[in-house]
Design an enzyme around this catalytic site. Structure first.
Site, PDB file in Angstrom:
ATOM      1  CB  VAL A  12      41.729  91.744 107.551  1.00 41.21           C
ATOM      2  CG1 VAL A  12      41.578  91.878 106.051  1.00 41.21           C
ATOM      3  CG2 VAL A  12      40.563  90.960 108.124  1.00 41.21           C
ATOM      4  CE  LYS A  36      47.939  96.281 115.529  1.00 43.70           C
ATOM      5  NZ  LYS A  36      46.594  96.493 115.010  1.00 43.70           N
ATOM      6  CD  GLU A 151      38.383  88.856 105.775  1.00 50.88           C
ATOM      7  OE1 GLU A 151      38.738  87.667 105.732  1.00 50.88           O
ATOM      8  OE2 GLU A 151      37.675  89.335 106.680  1.00 50.88           O
ATOM      9  CE  LYS A 207      33.379  88.639 105.200  1.00 48.29           C
ATOM     10  NZ  LYS A 207      34.726  88.515 105.593  1.00 48.29           N
ATOM     11  CG  ASN A 211      31.159  86.014 107.067  1.00 46.23           C
ATOM     12  OD1 ASN A 211      31.785  85.074 106.579  1.00 46.23           O
ATOM     13  ND2 ASN A 211      31.762  87.005 107.703  1.00 46.23           N
ATOM     14  CG  LEU A 253      26.368  70.492 108.736  1.00 46.61           C
ATOM     15  CD1 LEU A 253      26.032  69.205 107.994  1.00 46.61           C
ATOM     16  CD2 LEU A 253      25.074  71.253 109.059  1.00 46.61           C
ATOM     17  CB  CYS A 263      33.455  87.631 111.111  1.00 45.53           C
ATOM     18  SG  CYS A 263      35.201  88.007 111.095  1.00 45.53           S
ATOM     19  NE  ARG A 331      37.914  90.916 117.937  1.00 43.52           N
ATOM     20  CZ  ARG A 331      38.418  91.352 116.793  1.00 43.52           C
ATOM     21  NH1 ARG A 331      38.013  92.495 116.289  1.00 43.52           N
ATOM     22  NH2 ARG A 331      39.334  90.645 116.152  1.00 43.52           N
TER      23      ARG A 331
HETATM   24  C1  UGA Z   1      34.510  83.691 109.544  1.00 47.49           C
HETATM   25  C2  UGA Z   1      34.408  83.014 108.187  1.00 47.49           C
HETATM   26  O1  UGA Z   1      34.503  81.588 108.329  1.00 47.49           O
HETATM   27  C3  UGA Z   1      35.501  83.513 107.237  1.00 47.49           C
HETATM   28  O2  UGA Z   1      35.330  82.942 105.938  1.00 47.49           O
HETATM   29  C4  UGA Z   1      35.406  85.044 107.153  1.00 47.49           C
HETATM   30  O3  UGA Z   1      36.429  85.583 106.333  1.00 47.49           O
HETATM   31  C5  UGA Z   1      35.559  85.628 108.550  1.00 47.49           C
HETATM   32  O4  UGA Z   1      34.502  85.108 109.379  1.00 47.49           O
HETATM   33  C6  UGA Z   1      35.470  87.138 108.431  1.00 47.49           C
HETATM   34  O5  UGA Z   1      34.411  87.639 108.047  1.00 47.49           O
HETATM   35  O6  UGA Z   1      36.488  87.818 108.610  1.00 47.49           O
HETATM   36  P1  UGA Z   1      36.010  83.282 111.746  1.00 47.49           P
HETATM   37  O7  UGA Z   1      35.086  84.236 112.427  1.00 47.49           O
HETATM   38  O8  UGA Z   1      37.469  83.500 111.883  1.00 47.49           O
HETATM   39  O9  UGA Z   1      35.730  83.269 110.151  1.00 47.49           O
HETATM   40  O10 UGA Z   1      35.716  81.825 112.303  1.00 47.49           O
HETATM   41  P2  UGA Z   1      34.894  80.523 111.891  1.00 47.49           P
HETATM   42  O11 UGA Z   1      35.828  79.394 111.797  1.00 47.49           O
HETATM   43  O12 UGA Z   1      34.032  80.767 110.718  1.00 47.49           O
HETATM   44  O13 UGA Z   1      33.997  80.312 113.196  1.00 47.49           O
HETATM   45  C7  UGA Z   1      33.042  81.272 113.632  1.00 47.49           C
HETATM   46  C8  UGA Z   1      32.253  80.762 114.813  1.00 47.49           C
HETATM   47  O14 UGA Z   1      31.392  79.707 114.430  1.00 47.49           O
HETATM   48  C9  UGA Z   1      33.104  80.189 115.945  1.00 47.49           C
HETATM   49  O15 UGA Z   1      32.555  80.597 117.181  1.00 47.49           O
HETATM   50  C10 UGA Z   1      32.981  78.698 115.781  1.00 47.49           C
HETATM   51  O16 UGA Z   1      33.169  77.962 116.970  1.00 47.49           O
HETATM   52  C11 UGA Z   1      31.552  78.584 115.290  1.00 47.49           C
HETATM   53  N1  UGA Z   1      31.289  77.344 114.539  1.00 47.49           N
HETATM   54  C12 UGA Z   1      31.888  77.119 113.346  1.00 47.49           C
HETATM   55  C13 UGA Z   1      30.393  76.431 115.056  1.00 47.49           C
HETATM   56  O17 UGA Z   1      29.812  76.608 116.146  1.00 47.49           O
HETATM   57  N2  UGA Z   1      30.126  75.296 114.343  1.00 47.49           N
HETATM   58  C14 UGA Z   1      30.709  75.040 113.145  1.00 47.49           C
HETATM   59  O18 UGA Z   1      30.406  73.989 112.545  1.00 47.49           O
HETATM   60  C15 UGA Z   1      31.618  75.968 112.645  1.00 47.49           C
END
Ligand code: UGA
Length: 437
Positions: A12, A36, A151, A207, A211, A253, A263, A331
């Site tokens: 972030v 780092k 964010e 936020k 999520n 979906l 997250c 993670r």
């Molecule tokens: C998520 C949110 O999408 C961001 O908007 C947010 O800023 C971020 O958390 C955070 O709080 O920092 P992220 O964890 O990077 O982002 O990833 P995502 O793309 O949202 O996916 C999360 C999980 O859901 C993954 O394991 C993904 O495979 C799963 N997922 C996602 C599904 O199983 N099905 C879907 O249709 C979409």
């Protein structure tokens, strides 16, 4: 142009620092981890995040972005301080706010003139107030304004999400702070990106509510997919048709082995705990957590069934360890739950992931790592696909059949063609897509 200091160089902090310098501001990213900072100054990026390296390089060379371990100095120099340190899950399920509190203390001690103190880290509702109090207690009555600016960056698409966001949320109790923050995001403001000005508590809640809603949507579609498995419906078509309803939207979906990452699992649990603490029932949230945990175990059950209930001494080729593609982050990834279960049942694990293997090695599991998918599947009794990397989407199924000892596939991401798997004579399973028309 504003002078901005970002505290914390995780994904972030780094993406925010690089993105804000791209908007033309003068940014200093600081971290307590001197090593780092040393690496960042040498041009090394500690995480795998597409486009990050080039945007950091460009802004460093234009002298708009620098890295420093002199946190006190960087606080004193800044007009705006952005807190982007980690808020990991504590032992009790609540967020561990130690890093945030230490940073707040340090900001207070080094406050030398009016500044905006802004939090980007995801923090439970009410934390902003605490941060303000800590700063006030540690400073010498110098005025400052507090802002919550959560964010919404997705790992793997974070740079793009920063530069082209759906919305900007600014929570503050000060009009002056809104104006200054709008200036920080001026290029987006000019592009008519919606900017939501609200109070600190509402911004913090937006936020978590966002999520948790997405996590809930995933658990919901996973349950529908599980039912599709039993009744002979095809989740792919169900999701597509549902998504065409504007009120539902096609995003999030996609069924799978359960959501992971740094997250969703942490944030949804924090929201459930916040409900408990405030005596408010969060039934849907609790259910989404339960469904997600069970979904990961369901994949073990599916694999066991494909192998006639015998996992002992079977070699399983696991493709994909990262919690999603375009990241090396493991993670709370499905792999971290499923692989130990398979090991417990005495299966042998051969694995390959394009970027996440180094991180996975830190779990110190007794598994075999390979440098490409072909070597990982060679001679295996079954393939278990856990992450939808593009290179797995393009797997040549005839070659896969030739390399495997027995043509058995569990595709938890529904990326392989069921028609081709079927016509090539694979024994296969997926999440809600068994139908061959
Ligand atoms: C998520 C949110 O999408 C961001 O908007 C947010 O800023 C971020 O958390 C955070 O709080 O920092 P992220 O964890 O990077 O982002 O990833 P995502 O793309 O949202 O996916 C999360 C999980 O859901 C993954 O394991 C993904 O495979 C799963 N997922 C996602 C599904 O199983 N099905 C879907 O249709 C979409």
């Amino acid at each position: 142009m504003k002078k901005i200091t970002i505290i914390g160089t995780g994904y972030v902090g780094l993406v925010t620092g690089a993105g804000i310098s791209e908007f033309g501001h003068e940014v200093t990213c600081v971290d307590i981890d001197k090593n780092k900072i040393k690496k960042l100054n040498l041009g090394e990026i500690p995480i795998y995040e597409p486009e990050l390296k080039s945007i950091v390089k460009r802004n460093k060379s234009k002298e708009r972005l620098k890295f420093s371990d002199n946190i006190n100095e960087a606080i004193k120099e800044a007009e705006i301080i952005i807190i982007a340190v980690g808020t990991p899950q504590g032992d009790n399920g609540y967020s561990d706010l130690t890093a945030i509190e230490n940073v707040a203390k340090r900001i207070g001690k080094n406050l030398n003139n009016y500044k905006i103190i802004c939090t980007k880290s995801t923090v439970p509702v009410g934390t902003g107030k605490k941060i303000e109090e800590i700063i006030r207690l540690n400073s010498k009555s110098i005025k400052f304004d507090y802002v919550s600016n959560p964010e919404f960056l997705r790992e793997g698409a974070a740079v793009r999400d920063f530069l082209i966001p759906d919305r900007i949320v600014i929570g503050s109790h000060s009009k002056k702070a809104f104006k200054i923050m709008e200036d920080v995001y001026r290029p987006l403001f000019l592009n008519e990106t919606p900017i939501i000005n609200t109070n600190v508590e509402t911004a913090e809640m937006i936020k978590y509510a966002s999520n948790a809603f997405l996590a809930l949507k995933i658990s919901y579609i996973n349950e529908i997919a599980n039912l599709c498995d039993s009744v002979g419906a095809d989740i792919h078509v169900v999701s597509k048709a549902m998504g065409q309803d504007g009120r539902i939207s096609p995003k999030f979906l996609h069924p799978g082995p359960g959501f992971g990452g740094s997250c969703f699992p942490k944030d949804i649990l924090a929201l459930a705990n916040s409900g408990k603490k405030n005596n408010v029932k969060m039934n849907t949230i609790e259910a989404a957590i339960k469904t997600n945990n069970e979904q990961k175990l369901r994949m073990v059950f599916k694999l066991r069934s494909l192998l006639n209930n015998k996992l002992k001494n079977k070699t399983i080729a696991v493709l994909g360890l990262a919690f999603k593609p375009q990241t090396d982050d493991i993670r709370d990834a499905a792999s971290t739950i499923i692989i130990p279960k398979l090991i417990k049942e005495e299966a042998i694990i051969n694995t390959y992931d394009p970027v996440a293997m180094e991180n996975f090695k830190s779990l110190k599991l007794n598994i075999n790592y390979f440098n490409n998918w072909e070597d990982a599947v060679k001679g295996a009794d079954a393939l278990l696909l856990l992450t939808e990397w593009n290179e797995f989407r393009g797997i040549d199924l005839s070659k896969l059949k030739f390399l495997l000892k027995t043509p058995i596939v569990l595709d938890t991401k529904n990326i392989l063609s069921i028609h081709n798997l079927h016509s090539l004579g694979f024994k296969f399973d997926n999440v809600g897509r068994k139908v061959i028309n």
